[in-house]
Design a protein around this motif. Structure first.
Motif, mmCIF file in Angstrom:
data_model
loop_
_atom_site.group_PDB
_atom_site.id
_atom_site.type_symbol
_atom_site.label_atom_id
_atom_site.label_comp_id
_atom_site.label_asym_id
_atom_site.label_seq_id
_atom_site.Cartn_x
_atom_site.Cartn_y
_atom_site.Cartn_z
ATOM 1 N N GLN A 161 -2.959 0.608 -3.820
ATOM 2 C CA GLN A 161 -2.920 -0.594 -3.399
ATOM 3 C C GLN A 161 -1.931 -1.368 -4.385
ATOM 4 O O GLN A 161 -1.711 -1.062 -5.471
ATOM 5 C CB GLN A 161 -3.958 -1.630 -3.451
ATOM 6 C CG GLN A 161 -5.254 -1.272 -2.563
ATOM 7 C CD GLN A 161 -6.498 -1.963 -2.628
ATOM 8 O OE1 GLN A 161 -6.520 -3.370 -2.317
ATOM 9 N NE2 GLN A 161 -7.292 -1.547 -3.382
ATOM 10 N N ILE A 162 -1.052 -2.312 -3.592
ATOM 11 C CA ILE A 162 -0.046 -2.901 -4.468
ATOM 12 C C ILE A 162 0.066 -4.502 -4.426
ATOM 13 O O ILE A 162 0.655 -5.074 -3.396
ATOM 14 C CB ILE A 162 1.522 -2.288 -3.936
ATOM 15 C CG1 ILE A 162 1.536 -0.943 -4.053
ATOM 16 C CG2 ILE A 162 2.560 -2.911 -4.846
ATOM 17 C CD1 ILE A 162 2.638 -0.349 -3.002
ATOM 18 N N PRO A 163 -0.641 -5.190 -5.341
ATOM 19 C CA PRO A 163 -0.638 -6.407 -5.146
ATOM 20 C C PRO A 163 0.496 -7.263 -5.498
ATOM 21 O O PRO A 163 1.544 -6.389 -6.076
ATOM 22 C CB PRO A 163 -1.660 -6.804 -6.316
ATOM 23 C CG PRO A 163 -2.628 -5.471 -6.641
ATOM 24 C CD PRO A 163 -1.629 -4.581 -6.120
ATOM 25 N N MET B 145 6.057 9.384 -5.013
ATOM 26 C CA MET B 145 5.203 8.494 -4.662
ATOM 27 C C MET B 145 6.014 7.641 -3.304
ATOM 28 O O MET B 145 7.247 7.506 -3.493
ATOM 29 C CB MET B 145 4.711 7.477 -5.373
ATOM 30 C CG MET B 145 3.793 8.136 -6.843
ATOM 31 S SD MET B 145 3.479 6.949 -7.761
ATOM 32 C CE MET B 145 2.318 7.676 -8.960
ATOM 33 N N THR B 146 5.269 7.218 -2.260
ATOM 34 C CA THR B 146 5.817 6.649 -1.039
ATOM 35 C C THR B 146 4.835 5.365 -0.986
ATOM 36 O O THR B 146 3.755 5.288 -0.745
ATOM 37 C CB THR B 146 6.004 7.408 -0.018
ATOM 38 O OG1 THR B 146 4.702 8.181 0.363
ATOM 39 C CG2 THR B 146 7.018 8.421 -0.171
ATOM 40 N N HIS C 268 0.662 -1.239 -0.030
ATOM 41 C CA HIS C 268 0.153 -0.074 0.035
ATOM 42 C C HIS C 268 0.975 1.233 0.011
ATOM 43 O O HIS C 268 2.085 1.140 0.162
ATOM 44 C CB HIS C 268 -0.804 -0.011 1.206
ATOM 45 C CG HIS C 268 -0.169 -0.230 2.583
ATOM 46 N ND1 HIS C 268 0.404 0.951 3.210
ATOM 47 C CD2 HIS C 268 0.366 -1.388 3.220
ATOM 48 C CE1 HIS C 268 1.176 0.420 4.257
ATOM 49 N NE2 HIS C 268 0.879 -0.926 4.316
ATOM 50 N N GLY C 269 0.242 2.472 -0.392
ATOM 51 C CA GLY C 269 0.824 3.553 -0.367
ATOM 52 C C GLY C 269 1.075 4.060 1.320
ATOM 53 O O GLY C 269 0.225 3.393 2.148
ATOM 54 N N VAL C 270 1.989 4.631 1.684
ATOM 55 C CA VAL C 270 2.133 5.354 3.108
ATOM 56 C C VAL C 270 2.562 6.460 3.101
ATOM 57 O O VAL C 270 3.461 7.113 2.172
ATOM 58 C CB VAL C 270 3.024 4.279 3.808
ATOM 59 C CG1 VAL C 270 4.471 4.139 3.021
ATOM 60 C CG2 VAL C 270 3.001 4.382 5.273
ATOM 61 N N GLY C 271 2.345 7.302 4.314
ATOM 62 C CA GLY C 271 2.983 8.620 4.557
ATOM 63 C C GLY C 271 2.468 9.385 5.798
ATOM 64 O O GLY C 271 2.767 8.987 6.876
ATOM 65 N N ARG C 272 1.351 10.224 5.591
ATOM 66 C CA ARG C 272 0.836 10.945 6.795
ATOM 67 C C ARG C 272 0.034 9.804 7.429
ATOM 68 O O ARG C 272 -0.409 9.915 8.647
ATOM 69 C CB ARG C 272 -0.057 12.073 6.606
ATOM 70 C CG ARG C 272 1.129 13.358 6.111
ATOM 71 C CD ARG C 272 0.240 14.579 6.149
ATOM 72 N NE ARG C 272 1.091 15.657 6.144
ATOM 73 C CZ ARG C 272 1.814 16.296 6.999
ATOM 74 N NH1 ARG C 272 1.445 15.963 8.404
ATOM 75 N NH2 ARG C 272 2.440 17.161 6.817
ATOM 76 N N GLN C 273 -0.522 8.710 6.532
ATOM 77 C CA GLN C 273 -1.466 7.618 7.101
ATOM 78 C C GLN C 273 -0.611 6.527 6.800
ATOM 79 O O GLN C 273 0.077 6.512 5.788
ATOM 80 C CB GLN C 273 -2.974 7.756 6.444
ATOM 81 C CG GLN C 273 -3.709 9.003 6.343
ATOM 82 C CD GLN C 273 -4.019 9.376 7.884
ATOM 83 O OE1 GLN C 273 -4.312 8.305 8.413
ATOM 84 N NE2 GLN C 273 -4.045 10.584 7.976
ATOM 85 N N MET C 274 -1.014 5.504 7.808
ATOM 86 C CA MET C 274 -0.477 4.036 7.459
ATOM 87 C C MET C 274 -0.768 3.474 6.328
ATOM 88 O O MET C 274 -0.180 2.707 5.409
ATOM 89 C CB MET C 274 -0.870 3.210 8.777
ATOM 90 C CG MET C 274 0.140 2.074 8.684
ATOM 91 S SD MET C 274 0.193 1.279 10.359
ATOM 92 C CE MET C 274 -1.409 0.939 10.493
#
Length: 265
Positions: free
Chosen positions: A189-191, A206-207, A178-184
């Protein structure tokens, strides 16, 4: 880690170089937490003891354990032994020689999150178990190699799938990075599987939390009655490895890279 769902367009939040540096600062604390736990993973230790040590250290660094209280999760880390894939709740389980233990850690510092996981051997493990762990690390590295501006998101999962299946193991398909940053958990989404050349184009800023979850047996998993822990359907061993990675103009930047021992002195 998050469950796979399909709900239309995803909104990907890109980060500035300064924000990525702040995520790297959280990642530094996270890496040192994992290294602390590595020294404590041995026969006779309970997963609750590992959880307590992790929380104490994270808070001593002025950070917070990102998992504690997240949607009601009771632990500061996730501890998933043997056939448990992810989301194991720390408790009385006592480590035994020959176990493998997946430890997932999240750290929040200054409003930004780092997320990483590692599967540790406990004492002497079987050759097959070691090969599973080696393949999990190789699959993560293969996915990160695809983090280049202009590549597609699905190139990551395709590389993970190829590496995993070439070794005779299977990829869990109902769980994703998944993406992550200010929120976990952020988009995308990253299958950990799929054909290359699909999905969003990777762009600087992108993170991503890239996290192959691979099984020695089949890909099927089930949810325990605690509504958190997820294990393999066939009781085969599972391994979980994860890094938080930023897309930069020059390729990938791992924000949770393991430090060399000399850098800790």
């Amino acid at each position: 880690m998050s469950l796979l769902h399909v709900d239309g367009a995803q909104m990907i939040i890109k980060k500035s170089p300064e924000e990525i540096d702040r995520m790297a600062a959280a990642g530094s604390i996270l890496v040192r937490t994992l290294q602390l736990l590595e020294g404590k993973v041995r026969e006779g230790v309970t997963t609750k003891e590992l959880d307590e040590a992790a929380e104490k250290f994270i808070r001593s660094q002025g950070a917070e354990p990102a998992f504690k209280g997240y949607r009601g999760f009771p632990g500061s880390i996730c501890t998933s032994p043997n056939s448990m894939v992810v989301h194991g709740i720390p408790g009385p389980y006592t480590l035994r020689d020959g176990d493998v233990l997946s430890v997932d850690v999240g750290v929040t510092l200054g409003g930004f999150v780092g997320d990483s996981a590692y599967t540790f051997p406990v004492g002497e493990i079987s050759d097959d178990a070691q090969r599973l762990l080696d393949t999990g690390e190789a699959a993560l590295a293969a996915g990160i190699e695809q983090v280049q501006p202009g590549n597609h998101l699905s190139d990551i999962g395709h590389a993970i799938q190829l590496t995993t299946e070439a070794a005779g193991f299977s990829v869990v398909r109902s769980l994703v990075g998944h993406g992550v940053g200010r929120q976990m958990h952020e988009d995308p989404q990253i299958p950990n599987f799929g054909e290359p050349g699909h999905g969003p184009i990777l762009q600087p800023g992108m993170t991503l939390a890239i996290e192959p979850m691979i099984n020695a047996g089949g890909p099927g998993v089930y949810l325990h009655d605690d509504e958190w822990s997820i294990s393999t359907e066939d009781e085969s061993l599972s391994a979980h490895f994860e890094h938080t990675v930023a897309v930069t103009e020059n390729g990938s930047r791992i924000l949770t890279r393991k430090l060399e021992p000399s850098l800790l002195t």
